[in-house]
Design a protein around this motif. Structure first.
Motif, PDB file in Angstrom:
ATOM      1  N   SER A  66       0.861  -1.191  -0.060  1.00  0.00           N
ATOM      2  CA  SER A  66       0.127   0.181  -0.121  1.00  0.00           C
ATOM      3  C   SER A  66       0.817   1.364   0.029  1.00  0.00           C
ATOM      4  O   SER A  66       2.089   1.137   0.166  1.00  0.00           O
ATOM      5  N   ASN A  68       0.914   3.590   2.115  1.00  0.00           N
ATOM      6  CA  ASN A  68       1.296   4.116   3.506  1.00  0.00           C
ATOM      7  C   ASN A  68       1.758   2.978   4.196  1.00  0.00           C
ATOM      8  O   ASN A  68       2.107   3.117   5.535  1.00  0.00           O
ATOM      9  N   GLY A  69       1.938   1.820   3.917  1.00  0.00           N
ATOM     10  CA  GLY A  69       2.356   0.748   4.679  1.00  0.00           C
ATOM     11  C   GLY A  69       1.541   0.148   5.545  1.00  0.00           C
ATOM     12  O   GLY A  69       2.120  -0.777   6.382  1.00  0.00           O
ATOM     13  N   SER A  70       0.629   0.588   6.178  1.00  0.00           N
ATOM     14  CA  SER A  70      -0.401   0.355   7.432  1.00  0.00           C
ATOM     15  C   SER A  70      -1.531  -0.219   6.969  1.00  0.00           C
ATOM     16  O   SER A  70      -2.722   0.093   7.431  1.00  0.00           O
ATOM     17  N   ILE A  71      -1.775  -1.448   5.932  1.00  0.00           N
ATOM     18  CA  ILE A  71      -2.930  -1.938   5.462  1.00  0.00           C
ATOM     19  C   ILE A  71      -2.860  -3.314   5.838  1.00  0.00           C
ATOM     20  O   ILE A  71      -1.719  -4.044   5.806  1.00  0.00           O
ATOM     21  N   SER A  72      -3.933  -3.793   6.326  1.00  0.00           N
ATOM     22  CA  SER A  72      -4.113  -5.267   6.637  1.00  0.00           C
ATOM     23  C   SER A  72      -5.365  -5.849   5.889  1.00  0.00           C
ATOM     24  O   SER A  72      -6.404  -5.132   5.750  1.00  0.00           O
ATOM     25  N   GLU A 117      -8.517  -3.219   6.629  1.00  0.00           N
ATOM     26  CA  GLU A 117      -8.243  -2.261   7.529  1.00  0.00           C
ATOM     27  C   GLU A 117      -7.081  -1.528   7.403  1.00  0.00           C
ATOM     28  O   GLU A 117      -5.967  -1.869   6.974  1.00  0.00           O
ATOM     29  N   GLY A 118      -7.100  -0.390   7.844  1.00  0.00           N
ATOM     30  CA  GLY A 118      -6.051   0.564   7.999  1.00  0.00           C
ATOM     31  C   GLY A 118      -6.331   2.041   8.045  1.00  0.00           C
ATOM     32  O   GLY A 118      -7.297   2.443   8.291  1.00  0.00           O
ATOM     33  N   VAL A 119      -5.241   2.756   7.306  1.00  0.00           N
ATOM     34  CA  VAL A 119      -5.381   4.586   7.565  1.00  0.00           C
ATOM     35  C   VAL A 119      -5.863   4.591   6.008  1.00  0.00           C
ATOM     36  O   VAL A 119      -5.105   4.486   5.063  1.00  0.00           O
ATOM     37  N   VAL A 122      -5.739   5.921   0.613  1.00  0.00           N
ATOM     38  CA  VAL A 122      -4.603   4.952   0.585  1.00  0.00           C
ATOM     39  C   VAL A 122      -4.641   4.312  -0.761  1.00  0.00           C
ATOM     40  O   VAL A 122      -6.019   3.911  -1.255  1.00  0.00           O
TER      41      VAL A 122
END
Length: 196
Positions: A66, A68-72, A117-119, A122
């Motif tokens: 992603s 921003n790297g903060s995705i699951s 899920e995440g910020v 994105v």
């Protein structure tokens, strides 16, 4: 003596062909993990955007990365069970797609639903097994705030690859739209030559 000579030449030719075919396939950039675990192509099945051995997967969908790297991704969709029923019927898919649906098109959910899920906002890259370059893919996203489905046009579609940008995150499904066989153009022209 002539028969023995012909057999020897035939055997040499066959071996040459076998060896040359083997060399071409092992030199391919998609030859799997040739080169070891730390090779750039280790575990590759189709290039830089293809799923690798360490891709997180839920069903037929994997998360490649992603912006921003903060995705699951996960399969915990129990609280969305009612809205996900629309994905089980062609009528439901047509309603969600709205103006994006073209008459004479077959619709198939080829990935998901999954929970992302995440910020947000994105851009997320997914590995979707049943997707090929050139396919018409729609990313369906359930907007929890609006309590409605939205259609996201992917940024890119490739072999087992879909990239899309999200303003918010929640359930996502991937739908492939394909023309029904026999539903070509109706202008009487040949699809190959363009002639009548």
């Amino acid at each position: 003596m002539v028969k023995l000579w012909k057999k020897a030449v035939s055997f040499a030719l066959v071996m040459g062909l076998v060896l040359s075919m083997g060399m071409v396939s092992s030199a391919s950039p998609n030859a799997g993990s040739v080169g070891g675990k730390n090779s750039p192509n280790a575990g590759s099945v189709g290039g830089k955007n293809s799923p690798s051995a360490d891709t997180v997967k839920v069903g037929a969908v994997g998360l490649l990365g992603s912006s921003n790297g903060s995705i699951s991704i996960n399969a915990s969709l129990a609280k969305y069970s009612t809205v996900l029923k629309a994905l089980n019927t062609e009528a439901g898919l047509k309603k969600i797609l709205g103006n994006y649906y073209k008459e004479g098109t077959a619709l198939e959910v080829v990935g998901g639903p999954i929970n992302v899920e995440g910020v947000a906002p994105v851009t997320v890259e997914f590995a979707v097994e049943k997707v090929a370059k050139g396919d018409t893919i729609y990313v369906l996203h359930y907007d929890s705030e609006k309590k409605d489905w939205e259609v996201i046009i992917p940024n890119a579609v490739g072999d087992q690859y879909v990239s899309a940008t999200f303003g918010s995150l929640s359930p996502v499904a991937f739908v492939k739209a394909a023309r029904l066989s026999g539903e070509g153009n109706n202008d009487g022209k040949s699809p190959k030559t363009g002639e009548f």
